[in-house]
Write a protein that holds these residues in place. Structure first.
Motif, PDB file in Angstrom:
ATOM      1  N   UNK A 129      -2.671  -0.582  -8.198  1.00 54.55           N
ATOM      2  CA  UNK A 129      -2.686   0.397  -7.436  1.00 54.55           C
ATOM      3  C   UNK A 129      -2.798   0.445  -5.875  1.00 54.55           C
ATOM      4  N   UNK A 130      -2.677   0.707  -4.530  1.00 55.80           N
ATOM      5  CA  UNK A 130      -3.169   0.291  -3.576  1.00 55.80           C
ATOM      6  C   UNK A 130      -2.584   1.536  -2.590  1.00 55.80           C
ATOM      7  N   UNK A 131      -3.951   2.169  -1.814  1.00 57.57           N
ATOM      8  CA  UNK A 131      -3.555   3.426  -1.658  1.00 57.57           C
ATOM      9  C   UNK A 131      -4.854   3.094   0.169  1.00 57.57           C
ATOM     10  N   UNK A 132      -3.116   3.398   1.150  1.00 62.53           N
ATOM     11  CA  UNK A 132      -3.893   4.142   2.896  1.00 62.53           C
ATOM     12  C   UNK A 132      -3.540   5.433   3.000  1.00 62.53           C
ATOM     13  N   UNK A 182       3.520   6.036  -9.735  1.00 63.63           N
ATOM     14  CA  UNK A 182       2.488   6.899  -9.070  1.00 63.63           C
ATOM     15  C   UNK A 182       2.873   8.002  -8.813  1.00 63.63           C
ATOM     16  N   UNK A 183       4.196   8.485  -8.328  1.00 63.10           N
ATOM     17  CA  UNK A 183       4.822   9.616  -7.733  1.00 63.10           C
ATOM     18  C   UNK A 183       4.620  10.839  -8.779  1.00 63.10           C
ATOM     19  N   UNK A 184       5.572   9.957 -10.141  1.00 63.72           N
ATOM     20  CA  UNK A 184       5.565  10.403 -11.898  1.00 63.72           C
ATOM     21  C   UNK A 184       4.289  11.222 -11.966  1.00 63.72           C
ATOM     22  N   UNK A 185       2.958  10.636 -11.591  1.00 66.11           N
ATOM     23  CA  UNK A 185       2.501  11.005 -12.693  1.00 66.11           C
ATOM     24  C   UNK A 185       1.054  11.917 -11.409  1.00 66.11           C
ATOM     25  N   UNK A 201       1.026  -1.020  -0.590  1.00 66.32           N
ATOM     26  CA  UNK A 201       0.076   0.372  -0.416  1.00 66.32           C
ATOM     27  C   UNK A 201       0.692   1.054   0.525  1.00 66.32           C
ATOM     28  N   UNK A 202       0.455   2.808  -0.866  1.00 67.03           N
ATOM     29  CA  UNK A 202       1.035   3.283  -1.075  1.00 67.03           C
ATOM     30  C   UNK A 202       0.245   4.617   0.299  1.00 67.03           C
ATOM     31  N   UNK A 257       5.043   6.885   6.877  1.00 70.49           N
ATOM     32  CA  UNK A 257       4.127   7.400   5.464  1.00 70.49           C
ATOM     33  C   UNK A 257       4.662   7.384   4.108  1.00 70.49           C
ATOM     34  N   UNK A 258       4.089   7.122   3.207  1.00 72.12           N
ATOM     35  CA  UNK A 258       5.317   7.705   1.816  1.00 72.12           C
ATOM     36  C   UNK A 258       5.262   8.970   1.628  1.00 72.12           C
ATOM     37  N   UNK A 259       3.625   9.710   1.446  1.00 74.53           N
ATOM     38  CA  UNK A 259       3.358  10.944   0.957  1.00 74.53           C
ATOM     39  C   UNK A 259       2.710  11.713   2.542  1.00 74.53           C
ATOM     40  N   UNK A 260       2.880  12.946   2.179  1.00 72.31           N
ATOM     41  CA  UNK A 260       2.534  14.351   3.112  1.00 72.31           C
ATOM     42  C   UNK A 260       2.379  14.809   1.914  1.00 72.31           C
ATOM     43  N   UNK A 261       0.223  14.897   2.307  1.00 68.96           N
ATOM     44  CA  UNK A 261      -0.275  15.542   1.446  1.00 68.96           C
ATOM     45  C   UNK A 261      -0.536  16.876   2.768  1.00 68.96           C
TER      46      UNK A 261
END
Length: 294
Positions: A120-123, A290-293, A92-93, A141-145
């Motif tokens: 793609x799997x996301x949490x 995912x990050x590139x897109x 999961x991303x 986590x992988x990404x902070x938004x």
């Protein structure tokens, strides 16, 4: 008990200064002080001697500090170990994100990218800005938004992470159309009855933006309600209870339908950026795609 209380206490023990510690934790000093008092109430003893300058830990505080540090470390390590074991082949991303961005931006964006990346799997973990930043720094986590504003920046070392600005948003003062027109609400009018104000808690990100920028102007308003969540303030807003500053992404449908109307010009607005932070060097192939897109 709240894990953030332990993180607050560690920060205060290190800085020995409430102002510096609250800045580092990215919350107001009053909110920070309340959280330290809540921890002291939980322990049952004062942990900080506030009568000295700089502040000092009490004997109980000195004894409790290594316990707090060990708890933070052990909980973080255990959480990471469990998540690593659960990843398997379907990794999961993981996102940490402010709640209003999760609702009004991220969900739709993930839906779009799901069509392009079938695996793609996301949490998504929605929380306060300080907690979201902590989760990224700790590798949970992988990404902070989050929102980004020049007066209130995320408390992370940007040199260690890649930042991408995703979308411009605006914080706009709005009210229910019928109430605004009936009552003649207009922020430019300084006399007359004060306008009922639905405010953000000052410890929240949007509360700090309003306080540090827009709210410094003369304001003929009376605060009648305070909350940290955009969605709960929006509910009061739609009922005609008063006015509030709202992100345009959260009210675009209502503005287009004429249900809400701005009650101030552009001088009463603030520009926000929805930004993403990550460390792509640790991404696997799916996360990199995912990050590139994204």
């Amino acid at each position: 008990m709240d894990l953030n209380w332990l993180r607050d206490f560690e920060c205060l023990a290190r800085t020995l200064n409430f102002t510096r510690a609250s800045d580092e934790r990215n919350i107001t000093q009053s909110a920070f002080s309340r959280r330290i008092k809540a921890l002291e109430s939980w322990v049952g003893l004062p942990l900080v001697n506030r009568a000295t300058y700089p502040v000092q830990l009490t004997e109980a505080g000195q004894q409790f500090l290594p316990v707090a540090l060990a708890a933070i470390s052990q909980l973080s390590e255990s959480r990471q170990s469990l998540r690593d074991a659960d990843r398997g082949d379907s990794r999961f991303i993981r996102f940490s994100v402010l709640h209003t961005i999760a609702v009004n931006y991220l969900a739709a964006r993930i839906e779009e990218l799901q069509l392009q990346i079938p695996d793609l799997r996301t949490r998504v973990l929605s929380d306060s800005l300080s907690t979201c930043c902590d989760l990224l720094v700790e590798g949970a986590v992988d990404i902070l938004l989050c929102y980004y504003h020049h007066s209130v920046s995320p408390m992370i070392d940007e040199a260690s992470f890649e930042r991408r600005d995703m979308l411009k948003d605006r914080l706009v003062p709005v009210a229910a159309t019928e109430s605004a027109r009936t009552m003649g609400w207009n922020l430019a009018i300084q006399d007359g009855p004060p306008i009922p104000y639905l405010a953000y808690d000052r410890s929240s990100f949007l509360g700090m933006v309003v306080e540090n920028t827009i709210d410094r102007k003369p304001l003929n308003a009376e605060t009648i309600y305070v909350d940290s969540l955009v969605e709960t303030i929006k509910r009061r807003l739609m009922a005609g209870s008063g006015f509030a500053w709202m992100p345009e992404t959260a009210i675009s449908v209502e503005l287009d339908a004429g249900l809400l109307v701005p009650i101030g010009d552009d001088t009463w607005c603030a520009t926000l950026t929805i930004s993403a932070f990550s460390n792509p060097t640790i991404f696997d192939q799916t996360a990199r795609q995912f990050w590139d897109r994204f």
